[in-house]
Design a protein around this motif. Structure first.
Motif, mmCIF file in Angstrom:
data_model
loop_
_atom_site.group_PDB
_atom_site.id
_atom_site.type_symbol
_atom_site.label_atom_id
_atom_site.label_comp_id
_atom_site.label_asym_id
_atom_site.label_seq_id
_atom_site.Cartn_x
_atom_site.Cartn_y
_atom_site.Cartn_z
ATOM 1 N N MET A 117 0.829 -1.206 0.000
ATOM 2 C CA MET A 117 0.000 0.000 0.000
ATOM 3 C C MET A 117 0.865 1.258 0.000
ATOM 4 O O MET A 117 0.617 2.211 -0.740
ATOM 5 C CB MET A 117 -0.895 -0.026 1.252
ATOM 6 C CG MET A 117 -1.820 1.182 1.424
ATOM 7 S SD MET A 117 -3.194 1.190 0.270
ATOM 8 C CE MET A 117 -2.627 2.317 -0.979
ATOM 9 N N LEU A 118 1.892 1.277 0.831
ATOM 10 C CA LEU A 118 2.762 2.440 0.949
ATOM 11 C C LEU A 118 3.593 2.654 -0.321
ATOM 12 O O LEU A 118 3.856 3.795 -0.712
ATOM 13 C CB LEU A 118 3.672 2.284 2.170
ATOM 14 C CG LEU A 118 2.949 2.348 3.518
ATOM 15 C CD1 LEU A 118 3.816 1.768 4.632
ATOM 16 C CD2 LEU A 118 2.557 3.789 3.852
ATOM 17 N N GLU A 119 3.994 1.557 -0.952
ATOM 18 C CA GLU A 119 4.720 1.670 -2.215
ATOM 19 C C GLU A 119 3.828 2.292 -3.291
ATOM 20 O O GLU A 119 4.275 3.142 -4.081
ATOM 21 C CB GLU A 119 5.206 0.286 -2.661
ATOM 22 C CG GLU A 119 5.983 0.266 -3.973
ATOM 23 C CD GLU A 119 7.329 0.960 -3.884
ATOM 24 O OE1 GLU A 119 7.880 1.303 -4.955
ATOM 25 O OE2 GLU A 119 7.839 1.155 -2.764
ATOM 26 N N PHE A 120 2.570 1.887 -3.328
ATOM 27 C CA PHE A 120 1.617 2.468 -4.276
ATOM 28 C C PHE A 120 1.458 3.973 -4.007
ATOM 29 O O PHE A 120 1.443 4.795 -4.936
ATOM 30 C CB PHE A 120 0.262 1.780 -4.169
ATOM 31 C CG PHE A 120 -0.824 2.436 -4.977
ATOM 32 C CD1 PHE A 120 -0.938 2.188 -6.338
ATOM 33 C CD2 PHE A 120 -1.718 3.326 -4.383
ATOM 34 C CE1 PHE A 120 -1.929 2.822 -7.088
ATOM 35 C CE2 PHE A 120 -2.707 3.954 -5.121
ATOM 36 C CZ PHE A 120 -2.807 3.698 -6.481
ATOM 37 N N ALA A 121 1.355 4.329 -2.716
ATOM 38 C CA ALA A 121 1.197 5.738 -2.356
ATOM 39 C C ALA A 121 2.413 6.544 -2.787
ATOM 40 O O ALA A 121 2.282 7.676 -3.290
ATOM 41 C CB ALA A 121 0.977 5.860 -0.848
ATOM 42 N N LYS A 122 3.592 5.990 -2.605
ATOM 43 C CA LYS A 122 4.818 6.687 -3.016
ATOM 44 C C LYS A 122 4.780 6.994 -4.509
ATOM 45 O O LYS A 122 5.076 8.126 -4.943
ATOM 46 C CB LYS A 122 6.042 5.831 -2.694
ATOM 47 C CG LYS A 122 7.364 6.462 -3.105
ATOM 48 C CD LYS A 122 8.469 5.434 -3.244
ATOM 49 C CE LYS A 122 8.312 4.645 -4.550
ATOM 50 N NZ LYS A 122 9.451 3.715 -4.775
ATOM 51 N N GLU A 123 4.435 5.989 -5.307
ATOM 52 C CA GLU A 123 4.390 6.181 -6.757
ATOM 53 C C GLU A 123 3.297 7.190 -7.141
ATOM 54 O O GLU A 123 3.470 7.972 -8.075
ATOM 55 C CB GLU A 123 4.144 4.834 -7.452
ATOM 56 C CG GLU A 123 5.296 3.858 -7.330
ATOM 57 C CD GLU A 123 6.588 4.392 -7.956
ATOM 58 O OE1 GLU A 123 6.488 5.130 -8.966
ATOM 59 O OE2 GLU A 123 7.676 4.089 -7.426
ATOM 60 N N VAL A 212 15.667 0.714 6.652
ATOM 61 C CA VAL A 212 17.070 0.458 6.335
ATOM 62 C C VAL A 212 17.200 -0.239 4.989
ATOM 63 O O VAL A 212 18.140 0.009 4.224
ATOM 64 C CB VAL A 212 17.725 -0.406 7.435
ATOM 65 C CG1 VAL A 212 19.169 -0.704 7.091
ATOM 66 C CG2 VAL A 212 17.651 0.298 8.769
ATOM 67 N N ALA A 213 16.234 -1.096 4.672
ATOM 68 C CA ALA A 213 16.281 -1.859 3.430
ATOM 69 C C ALA A 213 15.794 -1.067 2.229
ATOM 70 O O ALA A 213 15.838 -1.553 1.100
ATOM 71 C CB ALA A 213 15.451 -3.124 3.567
ATOM 72 N N GLY A 214 15.324 0.163 2.444
ATOM 73 C CA GLY A 214 14.873 0.983 1.335
ATOM 74 C C GLY A 214 13.383 0.907 1.057
ATOM 75 O O GLY A 214 12.909 1.490 0.080
ATOM 76 N N LYS A 215 12.638 0.189 1.895
ATOM 77 C CA LYS A 215 11.194 0.105 1.726
ATOM 78 C C LYS A 215 10.532 1.358 2.303
ATOM 79 O O LYS A 215 10.909 1.829 3.378
ATOM 80 C CB LYS A 215 10.639 -1.127 2.448
ATOM 81 C CG LYS A 215 11.206 -2.453 1.974
ATOM 82 C CD LYS A 215 10.579 -2.882 0.673
ATOM 83 C CE LYS A 215 11.034 -4.286 0.290
ATOM 84 N NZ LYS A 215 10.451 -4.711 -1.001
#
Length: 651
Positions: A117-123, A212-215
């Motif tokens: 969900m957060l990755e979608f929001a970032k994009e 830390v992993a970039g997520k």
């Protein structure tokens, strides 16, 4: 989707532990193993051992241990599945995944759902910044005015949330995301009692916060309207399953490799400080995002370096804010310096005004250790007032007392003595009082102790007393139980005596001998249960089964009992013609005697219990006779076991 077991095994076999760890730290071969300075805690002398033959690592300093997958999980902050995918990508292994059942899909990890969900929001926010007319006309100029290049905007995934009340919410729902997951991700908020839901970050530039992993795990946002009333200038995501602000540092994903290489972390206050320094080529920088510095954040820095330089604003409020976190950094064993910028300047504005080279030169010239910085600051505040000066010196000693290293404490006491023109004994006495007060607080009911310079307490002894207090009380049978499990883990698959009983494994022997024994330590109970299940399924696993076990606690125990910090030199043994028997050559004797010792401990516990009941007994004489009979039986067992072991018992 779940990675199938065959692919998991192929990833583990391909990802050589020395190769994986070598990407993060410098490793050196010594005998059959490799050694390095531990990447999880600061150290100068290597205590981090890597065993290629076993596929494991172990730090004899901090206790960290595992295999290549566990290392990636710990160093990158990833989950098990994410770590496997990370290694698969590194070694070009195609992931074969199994379809999940309906029940498994229903129980799908909330963390992974939130990350999607957060990755979608970032994009979405990035697209709004770069592709929408509103973003290009309102938000992009803000970033450009701050001097951020297109490459920098991409590197930090900067974005924009449009002014409409529910633009993001409608877009996410249209893409198939449930309103529940959108709310759990902290991307929307309730506006009124009617329960109507609106976008949280409206008409704001967006700063994604990465793990830390970039997520992407959260967002920070700054309002653009200068005339906005009753609205916070900055707004952050609420705490979620994946975002705990006390454990996160802004910019750590972009900075971690540079921090490790430069062996220093620059700590600043705001998002734009990090981004401006990064664009200027100073990439080993992170921010506490305006929150008070926490232990979790300091430990995160300590994974990559032992040196911190705090770069805070030149105003008095910024200086006070910086000093509040210094004791925490010192207490964690890190070395900390502090730099203050000219009045009205912050790291962002200063690096843009003088350039990166001059900025670095300024840091190197102006950096002061925290004690020297306090001394200069406090002397100005105290002036000629002896009472105020005394209080400020006590604060300095309080900071020094936080330093765990005895040599560093001593050197800082000497330095403070010279700067403040005081006898070292006076400062030592004050520091001793601090530690005695701390110890007295931990010992309920104990009377406070007085101290004078002539009666100086051994500070190392005080620290040792604090450190040696066990986290939890172990059972009396802990060591015997531990030895039984050690034998099962390391040698359970071997024949207990190939000559006398060929085909009979040590696991079979020990499980039979321990059939009526009830262990007291939870971890050993769990491992014993696993052994019983494996044996019932006609499997006798070797050490690799435990060394690469999915349960981290079991894996760490297996590594601990199979790792030797020191080994006997083969040259020394050959030169002196000394024959040293290995454990695997005397399994029957080791197992037999340890089972006896274990039974003796349990018997002694029962014996002690009976004796206590006899002392307190005030009932019927016949019942007392039963207790006496039980006592005699247990005493006879104690005698027989002791004779078998060749030990002496009390009469």
């Amino acid at each position: 989707m779940r990675i199938d077991p065959e692919t998991v095994e192929r990833i583990k076999q391909t990802a050589a532990v020395a190769d994986v760890i070598g990407d993060y730290v410098t490793i050196k071969k010594k005998g059959a193993n490799y050694w390095a300075c531990c990447p999880f805690h600061g150290e100068k002398t290597p205590s981090f051992s890597i065993s290629p033959s076993k596929g494991i690592y172990k730090c004899f300093g901090c206790g960290k241990a595992g295999d290549s997958v566990r290392f990636i999980m710990d160093i990158e902050g990833l989950g098990y599945g994410e770590a496997l995918r990370h290694l698969a990508k590194k070694y070009g292994i195609d992931i074969q995944e199994e379809e999940m059942t309906d029940d498994q899909l229903q129980r799908q990890n909330e963390r992974e759902s939130l990350l999607i969900m957060l990755e979608f929001a970032k994009e979405f926010f990035k697209k709004q910044l770069l592709d929408s007319e509103e973003g290009r006309s309102i938000a992009l100029p803000y970033f450009k005015e701050r001097g951020f290049s297109d490459a920098t905007i991409q590197a930090f995934d900067l974005g924009y949330s449009p002014e409409g009340w529910d633009v993001f919410l409608k877009t996410a729902l249209k893409q198939g995301f449930s309103q529940e997951i959108i709310e759990r991700a902290g991307l929307v908020t309730n506006k009124n009692d009617e329960g109507k839901v609106y976008d949280r970050f409206r008409n704001r530039v967006i700063f994604p916060i990465h793990s830390v992993a970039g997520k992407v795990i959260a967002f920070g946002a700054r309002i653009l309207k200068s005339d906005a009333k009753n609205q916070a200038k900055y707004l952050n995501s609420p705490e979620t399953e994946v975002y705990h602000k006390s454990a996160v540092l802004y910019g750590i994903a972009q900075a971690k490799n540079e921090i490790r290489q430069k062996d220093v972390c620059y700590l600043v206050e705001g998002y734009t400080d990090v981004i401006s320094l990064h664009q200027a080529g100073i990439k080993n920088v992170v921010a506490s995002s305006g929150t008070s510095l926490t232990i979790e954040q300091i430990k995160l820095i300590a994974r990559f370096t032992n040196h911190v330089t705090v770069l805070y604003d030149g105003d008095s409020a910024g200086i006070k804010a910086a000093l509040r976190g210094m004791d925490l950094i010192l207490e964690e064993g890190l070395q900390v310096n502090l730099v203050v910028f000219p009045e009205g300047q912050d790291p962002d504005s200063y690096v843009r005004s003088i350039g990166s080279e001059a900025f670095i030169e300024y840091i190197q010239k102006e950096a002061r250790d925290v004690i020297s910085f306090q001394a200069n600051l406090f002397m100005k505040e105290a002036g000629d007032d002896p009472f105020k000066k005394a209080e400020l010196i006590k604060e300095m000693v309080q900071s020094i007392s936080k330093i765990p290293d005895a040599i560093q404490r001593s050197l800082f006491i000497q330095k403070t003595s010279q700067m403040m023109r005081l006898e070292e004994d006076v400062l030592l006495a004050e520091m001793n009082k601090i530690h005695l007060k701390k110890m007295n607080q931990r010992s309920a009911g104990s009377a406070p102790q007085s101290i004078s310079p002539q009666n100086e307490v051994d500070m190392n002894a005080l620290f040792a007393a604090e450190e040696e207090a066990p986290a939890e009380v172990q059972s009396l049978a802990f060591y015997q139980e531990s030895e039984c499990i050690r034998l099962l883990v390391n040698f359970g698959h071997l024949e207990v005596d190939p000559e006398k009983a060929p085909g009979h494994t040590l696991m079979e022997y020990l499980l039979h001998e321990l059939e009526d024994v009830k262990f007291q330590t939870p971890l050993f109970i769990e491992i014993l249960g696993i052994c019983q299940q494996e044996f019932a399924s006609k499997r006798v696993p070797g050490p690799e089964f435990y060394l690469h076990h999915g349960n981290e606690e079991i894996q760490r125990f297996a590594i601990d009992v199979s790792s030797d910090k020191h080994t006997l030199s083969s040259v020394w043994k050959d030169r002196h013609e000394i024959r040293v028997r290995e454990d695997h050559e005397m399994l029957e004797d080791l197992a037999y005697k340890n089972v006896l010792r274990l039974r003796k401990v349990y018997n002694d516990q029962q014996l002690q219990d009976v004796m206590e009941r006899m002392e307190k007994y005030a009932g019927d004489r016949n019942d007392m006779n039963d207790l006496l009979l039980e006592f005699i039986t247990l005493k006879e067992i104690q005698k027989n076991i002791s004779q078998e072991l060749g030990t002496v018992i009390e009469k």
